[in-house]
Design a protein around this motif. Structure first.
Motif, short mmCIF file in Angstrom:
data_model
loop_
_atom_site.label_atom_id
_atom_site.label_comp_id
_atom_site.label_asym_id
_atom_site.label_seq_id
_atom_site.Cartn_x
_atom_site.Cartn_y
_atom_site.Cartn_z
N GLU A 102 -13.08 2.54 -1.18
CA GLU A 102 -14.51 2.08 -1.47
C GLU A 102 -14.28 0.66 -1.42
O GLU A 102 -15.32 0.17 -0.84
CB GLU A 102 -14.85 2.39 -3.11
N GLU A 103 -13.56 -0.29 -1.80
CA GLU A 103 -13.38 -1.78 -1.53
C GLU A 103 -13.42 -2.10 -0.18
O GLU A 103 -14.15 -2.78 0.35
CB GLU A 103 -12.29 -2.27 -2.16
N ALA A 104 -12.62 -1.24 0.73
CA ALA A 104 -12.48 -1.43 2.09
C ALA A 104 -13.93 -1.18 2.75
O ALA A 104 -14.31 -1.93 3.73
CB ALA A 104 -11.59 -0.71 2.75
N GLN A 105 -14.55 -0.25 2.48
CA GLN A 105 -15.85 0.32 3.03
C GLN A 105 -16.80 -1.00 2.50
O GLN A 105 -17.65 -1.19 3.51
CB GLN A 105 -16.44 1.60 2.36
N LEU A 106 -16.91 -1.43 1.40
CA LEU A 106 -17.78 -2.49 0.97
C LEU A 106 -17.51 -3.80 1.77
O LEU A 106 -18.55 -4.42 2.22
CB LEU A 106 -17.75 -2.78 -0.45
N ARG A 107 -16.33 -4.02 2.21
CA ARG A 107 -16.25 -5.36 3.00
C ARG A 107 -16.11 -4.91 4.57
O ARG A 107 -15.77 -5.93 5.28
CB ARG A 107 -14.61 -5.65 2.67
N GLY A 108 -16.30 -3.56 4.86
CA GLY A 108 -16.42 -3.52 6.38
C GLY A 108 -15.11 -3.56 7.08
O GLY A 108 -15.21 -4.04 7.94
N VAL A 109 -14.31 -3.09 6.44
CA VAL A 109 -12.78 -3.04 6.91
C VAL A 109 -12.19 -1.54 6.98
O VAL A 109 -12.71 -0.77 6.04
CB VAL A 109 -11.98 -4.11 6.36
N GLU A 110 -11.15 -1.42 7.63
CA GLU A 110 -10.39 0.04 7.71
C GLU A 110 -9.48 -0.02 6.26
O GLU A 110 -9.35 0.85 5.71
CB GLU A 110 -9.83 0.28 9.02
N ARG A 111 -9.01 -0.97 6.00
CA ARG A 111 -7.76 -1.11 5.03
C ARG A 111 -7.66 -2.37 4.55
O ARG A 111 -7.91 -3.45 5.34
CB ARG A 111 -6.62 -0.31 4.97
#
Length: 337
Positions: A102-111
Protein backbone atom coordinates in the motif's frame (compact mmCIF):
# COMPACT_ATOMS: atom_id res chain seq x y z
CA UNK A 1 31.41 7.83 0.90
CA UNK A 2 32.18 4.54 -0.82
CA UNK A 3 34.74 2.26 0.79
CA UNK A 4 38.10 1.70 -0.98
CA UNK A 5 37.50 -0.51 -4.01
CA UNK A 6 33.72 -0.09 -3.86
CA UNK A 7 31.92 1.45 -6.83
CA UNK A 8 30.45 4.88 -6.25
CA UNK A 9 26.68 5.38 -6.56
CA UNK A 10 27.06 9.08 -7.41
CA UNK A 11 25.02 10.01 -10.47
CA UNK A 12 22.61 7.10 -10.02
CA UNK A 13 20.56 8.82 -7.29
CA UNK A 14 17.78 11.36 -7.91
CA UNK A 15 15.32 13.07 -5.57
CA UNK A 16 12.04 11.42 -6.55
CA UNK A 17 9.23 12.31 -4.14
CA UNK A 18 8.43 14.00 -0.84
CA UNK A 19 5.95 12.89 1.84
CA UNK A 20 4.28 15.64 3.90
CA UNK A 21 2.09 15.10 6.96
CA UNK A 22 -0.52 17.82 7.56
CA UNK A 23 -3.97 18.55 8.96
CA UNK A 24 -4.39 21.36 6.40
CA UNK A 25 -5.17 19.38 3.28
CA UNK A 26 -7.71 21.89 1.92
CA UNK A 27 -5.18 24.73 2.16
CA UNK A 28 -2.48 22.54 0.66
CA UNK A 29 -4.69 21.71 -2.31
CA UNK A 30 -5.21 25.43 -3.03
CA UNK A 31 -1.52 26.13 -2.49
CA UNK A 32 -0.31 23.32 -4.74
CA UNK A 33 -2.78 23.68 -7.59
CA UNK A 34 -4.05 27.27 -7.64
CA UNK A 35 -0.86 29.00 -6.46
CA UNK A 36 2.15 26.87 -7.46
CA UNK A 37 0.35 25.32 -10.45
CA UNK A 38 0.90 21.57 -9.98
CA UNK A 39 -1.36 18.68 -10.98
CA UNK A 40 -3.54 17.37 -8.12
CA UNK A 41 -4.97 13.90 -7.53
CA UNK A 42 -7.37 13.23 -4.64
CA UNK A 43 -7.00 9.72 -3.19
CA UNK A 44 -9.37 9.85 -0.22
CA UNK A 45 -10.30 12.27 2.57
CA UNK A 46 -6.89 11.94 4.23
CA UNK A 47 -4.60 11.55 1.22
CA UNK A 48 -3.69 13.47 -1.92
CA UNK A 49 -0.84 13.74 -4.38
CA UNK A 50 0.76 16.35 -6.63
CA UNK A 51 2.40 15.57 -9.95
CA UNK A 52 5.03 17.57 -11.84
CA UNK A 53 5.45 15.22 -14.81
CA UNK A 54 4.34 11.76 -15.97
CA UNK A 55 5.28 10.08 -12.69
CA UNK A 56 2.26 9.21 -10.56
CA UNK A 57 3.55 10.91 -7.45
CA UNK A 58 6.00 13.69 -6.69
CA UNK A 59 4.37 14.90 -3.45
CA UNK A 60 2.27 12.69 -1.20
CA UNK A 61 0.30 14.51 1.49
CA UNK A 62 -1.30 12.49 4.28
CA UNK A 63 -3.40 13.60 7.20
CA UNK A 64 -1.46 13.89 10.46
CA UNK A 65 -0.18 16.34 13.08
CA UNK A 66 3.45 16.85 12.02
CA UNK A 67 2.92 19.82 9.62
CA UNK A 68 6.25 18.84 8.12
CA UNK A 69 8.13 16.65 5.68
CA UNK A 70 8.26 13.14 7.14
CA UNK A 71 10.00 11.23 4.30
CA UNK A 72 12.05 11.79 1.16
CA UNK A 73 12.09 9.26 -1.67
CA UNK A 74 15.18 8.70 -3.83
CA UNK A 75 14.98 7.14 -7.29
CA UNK A 76 17.89 4.74 -7.83
CA UNK A 77 18.78 3.96 -11.44
CA UNK A 78 19.11 0.17 -11.25
CA UNK A 79 18.79 -2.82 -8.96
CA UNK A 80 22.56 -3.31 -8.59
CA UNK A 81 22.97 0.23 -7.22
CA UNK A 82 19.84 -0.18 -5.08
CA UNK A 83 21.29 -3.32 -3.48
CA UNK A 84 24.67 -1.65 -3.01
CA UNK A 85 23.06 1.18 -1.04
CA UNK A 86 21.01 -1.28 1.00
CA UNK A 87 24.18 -3.26 1.81
CA UNK A 88 25.96 -0.08 2.95
CA UNK A 89 23.19 0.79 5.36
CA UNK A 90 22.98 -2.72 6.79
CA UNK A 91 26.78 -2.91 7.10
CA UNK A 92 26.64 0.11 9.42
CA UNK A 93 24.11 -1.65 11.64
CA UNK A 94 21.23 0.65 10.68
CA UNK A 95 17.79 -1.01 10.36
CA UNK A 96 16.16 -1.20 6.94
CA UNK A 97 12.46 -1.98 6.49
CA UNK A 98 10.50 -2.94 3.41
CA UNK A 99 7.63 -0.63 2.56
CA UNK A 100 4.23 -2.26 2.34
CA UNK A 101 2.45 -2.76 -0.98
CA UNK A 102 0.00 0.00 0.00
CA UNK A 103 2.83 2.44 0.83
CA UNK A 104 4.50 1.70 -2.50
CA UNK A 105 1.23 2.23 -4.37
CA UNK A 106 0.61 5.58 -2.67
CA UNK A 107 4.11 6.75 -3.67
CA UNK A 108 3.73 5.52 -7.23
CA UNK A 109 6.61 3.02 -7.09
CA UNK A 110 6.90 -0.74 -7.43
CA UNK A 111 8.66 -1.28 -4.10
CA UNK A 112 10.63 0.72 -1.56
CA UNK A 113 13.02 0.40 1.34
CA UNK A 114 12.96 2.76 4.33
CA UNK A 115 15.69 3.65 6.81
CA UNK A 116 16.28 6.42 9.39
CA UNK A 117 17.52 9.83 8.24
CA UNK A 118 18.79 13.08 9.75
CA UNK A 119 16.36 15.21 11.75
CA UNK A 120 13.89 12.34 11.93
CA UNK A 121 13.09 12.43 8.21
CA UNK A 122 12.76 8.87 6.92
CA UNK A 123 14.80 8.11 3.79
CA UNK A 124 13.23 5.86 1.17
CA UNK A 125 14.81 4.35 -1.95
CA UNK A 126 13.13 2.78 -4.98
CA UNK A 127 14.10 1.75 -8.51
CA UNK A 128 10.98 1.87 -10.65
CA UNK A 129 8.57 4.82 -10.61
CA UNK A 130 5.11 4.25 -12.01
CA UNK A 131 3.89 6.64 -14.70
CA UNK A 132 0.36 7.87 -15.31
CA UNK A 133 -1.37 7.92 -18.70
CA UNK A 134 -3.60 10.74 -17.46
CA UNK A 135 -2.69 14.10 -19.05
CA UNK A 136 -1.38 16.75 -16.66
CA UNK A 137 -3.91 19.34 -15.51
CA UNK A 138 -1.88 22.23 -14.17
CA UNK A 139 -1.42 25.96 -14.49
CA UNK A 140 2.34 25.69 -15.00
CA UNK A 141 3.65 24.85 -18.46
CA UNK A 142 5.97 22.25 -16.92
CA UNK A 143 8.71 21.46 -14.41
CA UNK A 144 12.30 20.24 -14.83
CA UNK A 145 12.89 16.75 -13.42
CA UNK A 146 14.64 13.97 -15.37
CA UNK A 147 18.27 13.03 -14.61
CA UNK A 148 18.56 15.96 -12.18
CA UNK A 149 15.73 14.75 -9.98
CA UNK A 150 12.76 16.89 -8.99
CA UNK A 151 14.47 19.68 -7.04
CA UNK A 152 16.09 19.90 -3.63
CA UNK A 153 15.45 19.84 0.11
CA UNK A 154 17.03 22.31 2.56
CA UNK A 155 17.61 21.65 6.25
CA UNK A 156 18.87 23.67 9.21
CA UNK A 157 21.07 21.85 11.67
CA UNK A 158 23.24 22.17 14.76
CA UNK A 159 25.27 19.23 13.37
CA UNK A 160 25.88 20.06 9.70
CA UNK A 161 29.01 17.91 9.36
CA UNK A 162 26.99 14.88 10.45
CA UNK A 163 24.34 15.49 7.80
CA UNK A 164 27.00 15.95 5.14
CA UNK A 165 28.63 12.73 6.34
CA UNK A 166 25.31 10.89 6.23
CA UNK A 167 24.60 11.69 2.58
CA UNK A 168 28.23 11.06 1.63
CA UNK A 169 28.07 7.62 3.26
CA UNK A 170 24.71 6.61 1.80
CA UNK A 171 24.72 8.28 -1.63
CA UNK A 172 28.37 9.39 -2.19
CA UNK A 173 27.12 13.00 -2.12
CA UNK A 174 29.72 15.61 -3.09
CA UNK A 175 30.19 19.11 -1.72
CA UNK A 176 29.32 21.55 -4.50
CA UNK A 177 30.04 24.80 -2.67
CA UNK A 178 29.24 26.88 0.43
CA UNK A 179 27.64 30.22 1.14
CA UNK A 180 28.44 32.48 4.08
CA UNK A 181 25.85 35.08 5.03
CA UNK A 182 25.34 37.44 7.95
CA UNK A 183 21.75 38.13 8.96
CA UNK A 184 21.05 40.58 11.82
CA UNK A 185 24.60 40.09 13.06
CA UNK A 186 24.36 36.27 13.07
CA UNK A 187 26.73 34.36 10.78
CA UNK A 188 25.26 31.56 8.71
CA UNK A 189 27.08 28.88 6.69
CA UNK A 190 25.22 26.80 4.09
CA UNK A 191 26.67 23.65 2.53
CA UNK A 192 25.31 22.46 -0.83
CA UNK A 193 25.48 18.74 -1.62
CA UNK A 194 24.90 17.07 -4.98
CA UNK A 195 24.20 13.45 -5.89
CA UNK A 196 23.99 14.00 -9.65
CA UNK A 197 24.31 16.85 -12.16
CA UNK A 198 21.87 19.09 -10.25
CA UNK A 199 23.84 21.77 -8.39
CA UNK A 200 22.40 20.47 -5.12
CA UNK A 201 19.77 18.02 -3.96
CA UNK A 202 20.45 18.75 -0.28
CA UNK A 203 21.34 22.06 1.38
CA UNK A 204 22.36 22.23 5.04
CA UNK A 205 22.42 25.56 6.91
CA UNK A 206 23.94 26.18 10.34
CA UNK A 207 24.59 29.18 12.56
CA UNK A 208 28.34 29.56 12.98
CA UNK A 209 29.44 29.23 16.59
CA UNK A 210 25.88 28.84 17.93
CA UNK A 211 24.26 25.44 18.69
CA UNK A 212 20.83 26.80 17.74
CA UNK A 213 18.34 25.63 15.13
CA UNK A 214 16.19 28.65 14.20
CA UNK A 215 13.53 26.67 12.31
CA UNK A 216 10.58 24.82 13.90
CA UNK A 217 10.14 22.34 11.08
CA UNK A 218 12.48 19.52 10.06
CA UNK A 219 12.92 21.15 6.65
CA UNK A 220 13.57 24.83 6.01
CA UNK A 221 12.37 24.69 2.41
CA UNK A 222 11.64 22.50 -0.60
CA UNK A 223 12.52 23.48 -4.16
CA UNK A 224 11.04 22.66 -7.53
CA UNK A 225 12.34 23.94 -10.87
CA UNK A 226 9.92 25.63 -13.25
CA UNK A 227 10.27 25.11 -16.98
CA UNK A 228 10.09 28.81 -17.89
CA UNK A 229 10.66 32.22 -16.39
CA UNK A 230 7.01 33.04 -17.09
CA UNK A 231 5.99 30.09 -14.90
CA UNK A 232 7.98 31.58 -12.00
CA UNK A 233 6.48 35.04 -12.49
CA UNK A 234 2.90 33.82 -12.85
CA UNK A 235 3.05 31.53 -9.83
CA UNK A 236 4.59 34.36 -7.78
CA UNK A 237 1.62 36.52 -8.74
CA UNK A 238 -0.87 33.76 -7.87
CA UNK A 239 0.70 33.21 -4.43
CA UNK A 240 0.14 36.91 -3.68
CA UNK A 241 -3.37 37.06 -5.13
CA UNK A 242 -4.54 33.98 -3.21
CA UNK A 243 -3.26 35.33 0.10
CA UNK A 244 -0.52 32.80 0.83
CA UNK A 245 2.52 34.03 2.70
CA UNK A 246 5.65 35.09 0.85
CA UNK A 247 8.97 34.63 2.66
CA UNK A 248 11.40 36.05 0.08
CA UNK A 249 10.75 38.05 -3.08
CA UNK A 250 12.13 37.13 -6.48
CA UNK A 251 15.93 37.10 -6.59
CA UNK A 252 18.94 35.29 -8.01
CA UNK A 253 21.36 33.15 -6.00
CA UNK A 254 25.11 33.67 -5.99
CA UNK A 255 26.17 30.04 -6.31
CA UNK A 256 23.74 28.12 -8.55
CA UNK A 257 22.51 31.29 -10.31
CA UNK A 258 18.90 30.11 -9.93
CA UNK A 259 16.24 32.80 -10.18
CA UNK A 260 13.52 32.07 -7.61
CA UNK A 261 11.15 33.14 -4.87
CA UNK A 262 10.14 31.54 -1.56
CA UNK A 263 6.49 31.13 -0.55
CA UNK A 264 5.27 29.92 2.85
CA UNK A 265 3.39 26.61 2.76
CA UNK A 266 0.26 25.89 4.83
CA UNK A 267 2.49 23.78 7.12
CA UNK A 268 4.89 26.66 7.79
CA UNK A 269 8.05 25.61 5.96
CA UNK A 270 9.02 27.41 2.78
CA UNK A 271 8.59 26.41 -0.88
CA UNK A 272 11.03 27.71 -3.48
CA UNK A 273 10.04 27.92 -7.12
CA UNK A 274 13.14 28.43 -9.25
CA UNK A 275 14.32 28.63 -12.84
CA UNK A 276 17.51 27.94 -14.78
CA UNK A 277 20.13 26.88 -12.20
CA UNK A 278 23.59 25.91 -13.41
CA UNK A 279 24.29 22.24 -14.19
CA UNK A 280 27.53 20.90 -12.70
CA UNK A 281 30.24 19.71 -15.08
CA UNK A 282 32.11 17.07 -13.07
CA UNK A 283 35.26 17.43 -15.20
CA UNK A 284 35.83 21.07 -14.22
CA UNK A 285 33.84 21.84 -11.04
CA UNK A 286 35.72 22.89 -7.90
CA UNK A 287 34.01 23.73 -4.59
CA UNK A 288 34.18 27.37 -3.55
CA UNK A 289 32.70 29.69 -0.94
CA UNK A 290 30.37 32.55 -1.88
CA UNK A 291 29.69 35.60 0.23
CA UNK A 292 25.96 36.24 0.48
CA UNK A 293 22.98 34.18 -0.60
CA UNK A 294 21.83 36.38 -3.47
CA UNK A 295 23.23 38.48 -6.28
CA UNK A 296 20.05 40.54 -6.11
CA UNK A 297 16.55 40.29 -4.63
CA UNK A 298 15.35 37.61 -2.21
CA UNK A 299 14.35 40.34 0.23
CA UNK A 300 12.15 39.37 3.23
CA UNK A 301 8.46 40.07 2.63
CA UNK A 302 6.28 41.44 5.42
CA UNK A 303 8.60 40.64 8.35
CA UNK A 304 7.86 42.49 11.58
CA UNK A 305 9.58 42.70 14.95
CA UNK A 306 7.03 40.16 16.18
CA UNK A 307 8.24 37.71 13.51
CA UNK A 308 11.85 38.24 14.58
CA UNK A 309 10.99 37.66 18.23
CA UNK A 310 9.12 34.48 17.34
CA UNK A 311 12.16 33.22 15.42
CA UNK A 312 14.37 34.00 18.42
CA UNK A 313 12.06 32.00 20.71
CA UNK A 314 12.14 29.03 18.33
CA UNK A 315 15.94 29.12 18.32
CA UNK A 316 16.08 29.34 22.10
CA UNK A 317 13.76 26.34 22.47
CA UNK A 318 16.03 24.29 20.20
CA UNK A 319 18.70 24.40 22.92
CA UNK A 320 16.50 22.16 25.07
CA UNK A 321 16.02 19.42 22.46
CA UNK A 322 18.46 17.01 20.89
CA UNK A 323 18.65 16.96 17.11
CA UNK A 324 17.86 13.53 15.72
CA UNK A 325 20.87 11.94 14.04
CA UNK A 326 21.89 8.59 12.59
CA UNK A 327 25.33 8.36 14.15
CA UNK A 328 26.34 5.13 12.42
CA UNK A 329 25.91 6.74 8.99
CA UNK A 330 27.15 10.23 9.81
CA UNK A 331 30.69 9.71 8.52
CA UNK A 332 33.11 10.63 11.28
CA UNK A 333 35.82 11.00 8.64
CA UNK A 334 34.09 13.82 6.74
CA UNK A 335 35.77 17.16 7.59
CA UNK A 336 33.67 20.08 8.81
CA UNK A 337 34.75 22.49 6.08
Amino acid sequence: MSAPGEASVFGSVHLGYIVVETERLTDWRRFGTDAIGMHHDALDTGLMRFRLDDQECRFLLRRGPAEDVVATGWHIDDHVTFERIEARIRAHGVPVSQGTAEEAQLRGVERLLRFPGPKGIAQEIYTTPLTSPEPLRMLASGFVTGDSGMGHIALTSTRPAGIRGYFATVFDARLTDCIEETISGVKLRIRFLRVNERHHSIAVAALKGLPVDPVRTRVQHLNIQAATLDDVARSYQRVHELGFGMALSVGRHTNDKELSYYAVTPSGFEWEVGWNPVVVDESTWQPSTHQGISIWGHTPVGQTIVDRLAQFRIGARSLARTEETVTALSGAGVPDD
